[in-house]
Design a protein around this motif. Structure first.
Motif, short mmCIF file in Angstrom:
data_model
loop_
_atom_site.label_atom_id
_atom_site.label_comp_id
_atom_site.label_asym_id
_atom_site.label_seq_id
_atom_site.Cartn_x
_atom_site.Cartn_y
_atom_site.Cartn_z
N ILE A 159 116.99 -34.22 -13.01
CA ILE A 159 115.87 -35.08 -13.43
C ILE A 159 114.60 -34.23 -13.57
N LEU A 160 114.36 -33.34 -12.62
CA LEU A 160 113.18 -32.47 -12.71
C LEU A 160 113.27 -31.54 -13.92
N LEU A 161 114.46 -31.06 -14.21
CA LEU A 161 114.67 -30.22 -15.39
C LEU A 161 114.37 -31.02 -16.66
N MET A 162 114.85 -32.23 -16.70
CA MET A 162 114.61 -33.11 -17.84
C MET A 162 113.12 -33.37 -18.02
N GLU A 163 112.45 -33.78 -16.95
CA GLU A 163 111.03 -34.10 -17.03
C GLU A 163 110.20 -32.85 -17.37
N GLY A 164 110.58 -31.71 -16.83
CA GLY A 164 109.88 -30.47 -17.17
C GLY A 164 110.01 -30.12 -18.64
N THR A 165 111.16 -30.43 -19.20
CA THR A 165 111.37 -30.17 -20.62
C THR A 165 110.50 -31.07 -21.47
N TYR A 166 110.34 -32.31 -21.05
CA TYR A 166 109.49 -33.23 -21.81
C TYR A 166 108.06 -32.69 -21.91
#
Length: 191
Positions: A159-166
């Motif tokens: 989830i943190l990887l996903m949000e960081g990508t956003y």
């Protein structure tokens, strides 16, 4: 004798939704006024209020539409990788790497809405947070189907990887770090 197929023309509500989606995603929800939306849609302001009650009502419809696009991508991924939760997660992150590296990428509409509406009780923020929780549950479901020692930690990491990508996809010029998210997801899933 000629046959003519009736072509369905979009109704005012559909035009408003489409215009709002384009404007909200590219410029931000609070930056776009109702006048701009109805002008782009080619409809009247009363049409907007008949269909959506308020700008907040239109905004929550926009978030719901955006979330449906997410689920449509997930359906294709699950179809392409049946019964393989690891491959489904990797495919999602590979797709995110591609999307986040495209011109005009503005991250996740849900995340952007949460940033734009910091008031915890605001209906737009609450709807965005509710939809985000659905995404987290999907990731957790996939992770729990894997043999990992700490599924909660891996879910949080993804989830943190996903949000960081956003965010990173908006900050750094393409291809930038966002282009690496698929590789990074593989690393997390292998650890």
């Amino acid at each position: 004798m000629s046959s003519h197929k009736a072509v369905a023309r979009p109704c005012a509500a559909d035009k408003i939704r489409s215009s709002a989606r384009d404007l909200f995603y590219s410029q931000g929800i609070r930056a776009v006024g109702v006048d701009e939306i109805v002008h782009k849609a080619g409809v009247t302001k009363p049409s907007l209020y008949r269909a959506f009650d308020s700008k907040d009502g239109l905004t929550t419809a926009y978030l719901s539409d955006y979330q449906q696009e997410f689920w449509d991508r997930i359906a294709v991924i699950c179809h392409d990788h049946p019964d393989n939760p690891r491959a489904q997660l990797v495919a999602y992150f590979d797709g995110l790497a591609w999307r986040a590296s495209q011109p005009g990428y503005r991250g996740c509409a849900l995340t952007n809405a949460i940033v734009e509406y910091p008031e915890p009780e605001h209906p737009v923020r609450q709807e965005a947070a509710r939809l985000k929780q659905q995404i987290r549950e999907w990731v957790k479901q996939k992770v729990c189907a894997l043999s990992v020692s700490d599924p909660d930690l891996l879910t949080d990491g993804l989830i943190l990887l996903m949000e960081g990508t956003y965010g990173g996809g908006q900050v750094f010029r393409a291809p930038g770090p966002a282009a690496q998210v698929g590789k990074l997801a593989r690393l997390l899933l292998s650890s």
